[in-house]
Design a protein around this motif. Structure first.
Motif, short mmCIF file in Angstrom:
data_model
loop_
_atom_site.label_atom_id
_atom_site.label_comp_id
_atom_site.label_asym_id
_atom_site.label_seq_id
_atom_site.Cartn_x
_atom_site.Cartn_y
_atom_site.Cartn_z
N TRP A 70 0.86 -1.18 0.00
CA TRP A 70 0.00 0.00 0.00
C TRP A 70 0.89 1.22 0.00
N SER A 71 0.50 2.23 -0.75
CA SER A 71 1.28 3.46 -0.85
C SER A 71 0.40 4.66 -0.55
N LYS A 72 1.02 5.72 -0.03
CA LYS A 72 0.30 6.96 0.27
C LYS A 72 1.24 8.13 0.11
N GLU A 73 0.75 9.18 -0.56
CA GLU A 73 1.54 10.39 -0.73
C GLU A 73 1.61 11.16 0.60
N VAL A 74 2.45 12.18 0.64
CA VAL A 74 2.55 13.04 1.82
C VAL A 74 1.16 13.61 2.10
N LEU A 129 8.53 -0.09 3.71
CA LEU A 129 9.51 -0.18 2.63
C LEU A 129 10.16 1.16 2.35
N GLN A 130 9.37 2.23 2.47
CA GLN A 130 9.92 3.59 2.30
C GLN A 130 8.97 4.57 2.96
N GLY A 131 9.52 5.72 3.33
CA GLY A 131 8.71 6.78 3.88
C GLY A 131 9.01 7.07 5.34
N GLU A 132 8.31 8.08 5.84
CA GLU A 132 8.42 8.49 7.24
C GLU A 132 7.04 8.94 7.69
N VAL A 133 6.58 8.40 8.82
CA VAL A 133 5.22 8.63 9.29
C VAL A 133 5.22 8.85 10.81
N THR A 134 4.31 9.73 11.26
CA THR A 134 3.99 9.84 12.68
C THR A 134 2.50 9.57 12.82
N GLY A 160 -9.10 -1.73 16.76
CA GLY A 160 -9.86 -0.74 17.50
C GLY A 160 -9.18 0.62 17.62
N LEU A 161 -7.94 0.74 17.14
CA LEU A 161 -7.20 2.00 17.24
C LEU A 161 -7.77 3.04 16.28
N SER A 162 -8.11 4.21 16.80
CA SER A 162 -8.44 5.37 15.97
C SER A 162 -7.29 6.36 16.14
N CYS A 163 -6.86 6.97 15.02
CA CYS A 163 -5.66 7.78 15.07
C CYS A 163 -5.61 8.75 13.90
N LYS A 164 -4.58 9.62 13.93
CA LYS A 164 -4.31 10.53 12.83
C LYS A 164 -2.95 10.19 12.26
N TRP A 165 -2.91 9.99 10.95
CA TRP A 165 -1.66 9.72 10.25
C TRP A 165 -1.10 11.02 9.70
N ASN A 166 0.22 11.22 9.89
CA ASN A 166 0.93 12.32 9.28
C ASN A 166 2.06 11.71 8.46
N VAL A 167 1.82 11.58 7.15
CA VAL A 167 2.81 10.99 6.24
C VAL A 167 3.75 12.11 5.82
N LYS A 168 4.98 12.07 6.34
CA LYS A 168 5.95 13.15 6.12
C LYS A 168 6.79 12.93 4.88
N GLN A 169 7.02 11.66 4.54
CA GLN A 169 7.68 11.28 3.28
C GLN A 169 6.83 10.17 2.69
N ALA A 170 6.63 10.20 1.38
CA ALA A 170 5.74 9.24 0.71
C ALA A 170 5.97 7.82 1.24
N LEU A 171 4.88 7.16 1.55
CA LEU A 171 4.90 5.86 2.24
C LEU A 171 4.63 4.72 1.28
N ARG A 172 5.38 3.64 1.47
CA ARG A 172 5.09 2.37 0.81
C ARG A 172 5.34 1.28 1.83
N LYS A 173 4.36 0.39 2.00
CA LYS A 173 4.48 -0.64 3.05
C LYS A 173 3.88 -1.95 2.58
N HIS A 174 4.40 -3.05 3.14
CA HIS A 174 3.72 -4.34 3.11
C HIS A 174 2.80 -4.36 4.32
N TYR A 175 1.66 -5.03 4.21
CA TYR A 175 0.77 -5.10 5.37
C TYR A 175 0.02 -6.44 5.41
N GLN A 176 -0.39 -6.82 6.62
CA GLN A 176 -1.20 -8.01 6.82
C GLN A 176 -2.25 -7.66 7.87
N LEU A 177 -3.51 -7.96 7.54
CA LEU A 177 -4.62 -7.68 8.46
C LEU A 177 -5.01 -8.94 9.22
N GLY A 178 -5.51 -8.72 10.43
CA GLY A 178 -6.05 -9.83 11.22
C GLY A 178 -5.03 -10.50 12.11
#
Length: 92
Positions: free
Chosen positions: A26-30, A46-51, A74-92
């Motif tokens: 999954w990828s996300k721009e700043v 894989l790449q990026g910087e997030v708080t 159950g976590l609700s939060c705010k993402w701040n993508v500081k450098q474009a993000l690319r990640k592998h992910y697994q749910l559950g």
């Protein structure tokens, strides 16, 4: 409340044992956006910087390339993508 867990630079053996290379990506721009995790997610950055800041006053958690991150269900939060993000992910 469950917390976000970050493991900085896990070993290749740990990643292989989890099967990370076979997970979708999954990828996300700043950007800044709200998010809710309906189920646990494990992510390998894989790449990026997030708080990520949990709603309700939790401490911000920062992570980036090479980190393995576990987000609790159950976590609700705010993402701040500081450098474009690319990640592998697994749910559950």
């Amino acid at each position: 409340m469950s917390t976000i867990k970050v493991e900085h630079h896990p070993t290749e053996e740990q990643l292989n044992a989890l099967g990370v290379s076979g997970w979708p990506t999954w990828s996300k721009e700043v950007s800044v956006f709200p998010w809710h995790f309906g189920e646990q997610e494990i992510a390998y950055i894989l790449q990026g910087e997030v708080t990520v800041t949990p709603d309700g006053g939790g401490d911000p958690v920062s992570f980036g390339k090479g980190d393995l991150v576990i987000f609790p269900a159950g976590l609700s939060c705010k993402w701040n993508v500081k450098q474009a993000l690319r990640k592998h992910y697994q749910l559950g």
